[in-house]
Design an enzyme around this catalytic site. Structure first.
Site, PDB file in Angstrom:
ATOM      1  CB  VAL A 183      -0.994  -0.006   1.187  1.00 51.56           C
ATOM      2  CG1 VAL A 183      -1.775   1.297   1.261  1.00 51.56           C
ATOM      3  CG2 VAL A 183      -1.950  -1.186   1.062  1.00 51.56           C
ATOM      4  N   GLY A 216       2.018   1.723  -3.478  1.00 52.16           N
ATOM      5  CA  GLY A 216       0.910   2.206  -4.298  1.00 52.16           C
ATOM      6  C   GLY A 216       0.575   3.659  -4.027  1.00 52.16           C
ATOM      7  CD  GLU A 217      -1.419   7.226   0.497  1.00 56.80           C
ATOM      8  OE1 GLU A 217      -1.827   8.381   0.703  1.00 56.80           O
ATOM      9  OE2 GLU A 217      -1.797   6.243   1.146  1.00 56.80           O
ATOM     10  CB  SER A 218       4.992   6.155  -2.847  1.00 54.68           C
ATOM     11  OG  SER A 218       5.127   6.038  -1.446  1.00 54.68           O
TER      12      SER A 218
END
Length: 141
Positions: free
Chosen positions: A59, A62-64
């Protein structure tokens, strides 16, 4: 996307930096543009006690990627901030590196949605992440 546009995006992302957490986790951008962003991260150091890649590490990758891609789209004087993220983990990497490939689903004036597919060294999908970012104007300085 042209090679020069991807190169410019990678230069922008490198100059901006990924942030302290991404750096601690060993993330590295390899491609960065409006239509596709790619980063890798080692499994080692990002595992659960039993040696599997931690779901939260997927996650963070993915968020980065999704937040940085949204900020590239937002442009100068605007800021993209995450408002929703979800992930479905379908496999656990145990060694090597994972690769996240981020592509836009929606690039609007005020909202973006990106999908990030994370694969292991054998190209097997480990996690699918979707992030929604809100774009807002930066306050005048």
């Amino acid at each position: 996307m042209s090679e020069s546009a991807t190169s410019e995006g990678l230069d922008w992302a490198t100059a901006r930096g990924m942030g302290a957490l991404a750096q601690k986790m060993g993330m590295e951008f390899t491609e960065f543009g409006l239509e596709r962003c790619v980063a890798t991260m080692p499994v080692e150091g990002n595992t659960q006690p039993v040696g599997l890649m931690h779901g939260g590490a997927y996650v963070v990758l993915g968020e980065s990627l999704g937040s940085m891609a949204a900020n590239l789209h937002a442009g100068h004087g605007r800021l993209a901030v995450g408002v929703d993220i979800n992930a479905t983990h379908t496999r656990s990497a145990t060694s090597g590196r994972v690769t996240g490939v981020c592509t836009p689903i929606h690039l609007g004036r005020s909202v973006t949605v990106h999908e990030i597919v994370v694969t292991d060294d054998q190209g097997r999908r480990c996690s699918t992440i979707r992030i929604t970012n809100m774009i807002k104007d930066l306050p005048a300085s």
